[in-house]
Design an enzyme around this catalytic site. Sequence first.
Site, PDB file in Angstrom:
ATOM      1  N   HIS A 262       0.831  -1.208   0.000  1.00 10.62           N
ATOM      2  CA  HIS A 262       0.000   0.000   0.000  1.00 10.62           C
ATOM      3  C   HIS A 262       0.863   1.254   0.000  1.00 10.62           C
ATOM      4  O   HIS A 262       0.557   2.231  -0.686  1.00 10.62           O
ATOM      5  CB  HIS A 262      -0.927  -0.002   1.217  1.00 10.62           C
ATOM      6  CG  HIS A 262      -2.015   1.021   1.135  1.00 10.62           C
ATOM      7  ND1 HIS A 262      -2.045   2.137   1.934  1.00 10.62           N
ATOM      8  CD2 HIS A 262      -3.123   1.090   0.331  1.00 10.62           C
ATOM      9  CE1 HIS A 262      -3.125   2.851   1.644  1.00 10.62           C
ATOM     10  NE2 HIS A 262      -3.781   2.250   0.674  1.00 10.62           N
ATOM     11  N   CYS A 263       1.946   1.228   0.757  1.00  6.49           N
ATOM     12  CA  CYS A 263       2.838   2.389   0.836  1.00  6.49           C
ATOM     13  C   CYS A 263       3.466   2.718  -0.517  1.00  6.49           C
ATOM     14  O   CYS A 263       3.865   3.861  -0.757  1.00  6.49           O
ATOM     15  CB  CYS A 263       3.948   2.128   1.844  1.00  6.49           C
ATOM     16  SG  CYS A 263       3.399   1.662   3.491  1.00  6.49           S
ATOM     17  N   LEU A 264       3.583   1.716  -1.390  1.00  7.30           N
ATOM     18  CA  LEU A 264       4.302   1.866  -2.651  1.00  7.30           C
ATOM     19  C   LEU A 264       3.373   2.129  -3.841  1.00  7.30           C
ATOM     20  O   LEU A 264       3.839   2.158  -4.983  1.00  7.30           O
ATOM     21  CB  LEU A 264       5.129   0.606  -2.917  1.00  7.30           C
ATOM     22  CG  LEU A 264       6.299   0.397  -1.950  1.00  7.30           C
ATOM     23  CD1 LEU A 264       6.803  -1.049  -2.027  1.00  7.30           C
ATOM     24  CD2 LEU A 264       7.428   1.371  -2.242  1.00  7.30           C
TER      25      LEU A 264
END
Length: 359
Positions: A344-346
């Site tokens: 999700h962060c990426l």
Amino acid sequence: MTSTAGLPPGFRWPAEWEPHEATWLSWPHNPETWPGCVPAAELEYCEIVRSLAPRERVRISVADARMEEAVRRTLAGAGVADTGVEFYHHPTNDAWVRDHGPIFAVRDLGAARERIALDFGFDAWGGKYPPYDADDAIPARVAAALGVPRLEPGFVLEGGSIDGDGAGTVLTTETCLLTETRRKPGELERTVPEMERRLAAWLGARRVVWLGGEVAGDDTDGHVDDLARFAAHGVVVACTEPDRSDPNAAPLADNLRRLRAARDASGGTFEVVELPMPPPVVWRGERCPASYANFYLANGVALVPVFGAREDERALAVLGELWPGRDVVPLPARHLVVGLGAVHCLTQQEPAAQASAEP
């Protein structure tokens, strides 16, 4: 342009599960982020591209033509076709586009749709990792590439610190949004009422659910995308840790209590689904913030980070029951999470350019 007023009338922040035009990525390259394992992280990153490209456009920011060619070779070496992949020469300091990329708002006018790129500004989680000037420029570059208007709300708000249902309910954490390290010179104090006012103005929040704490190894002051996430309207998955000796146990139990007592923007209670945590992932003696909640919902698919643990199967089963109409794809993330983030962060979704019948 910088504005203090908020979104124009009729705009809203759509839920992640609503149709996408594309997913934006920033290719990983910083050896300080992935010490000793950039090539291994790149190979896991290739799996994100492999899973997304057949379903929606994948738009990747790279520094220049030379880096683009290197990335194409890496994808080809991993057996990933670059069909449906678009490259943009947008230099970055790092890969965390969830936090440094734009957050899109939309306004549907019949079959037509307007989109705005919100540029909240990026300061590497309170100035922890300079330099970050190239990352901070990404929303402006993306807006220009897409030809959409861009607004600057004038305060820092990272995409991983918020999660929304597209209908006025936002999950976030006190530990992140209220911390003084996020407040800039001249900015109003970050109190609960003030931040709720900003979330209402800029994301259409009518109800903010405040959680607390952070998972072990987190360097973001408690991003919600490692703690609890919307899975659908009225449905929230919440991470739990039964081992009371684990530092995650107490804050996750507190969040579970908060969610069970909370209500959404319509006044309804949540169906709260418990999601296991993986066992500790440690790299060079440091614990990484591994969490199955760091999943990403794209067109017809859910990308779920997995860590080579037996808990992987249980987490995939829990999430699979929530999304019978989606392919639930496990994404190897033992090396990605060394960078202190995962799937999700990426990733950062770009909502569909045309209005849809989907809610």
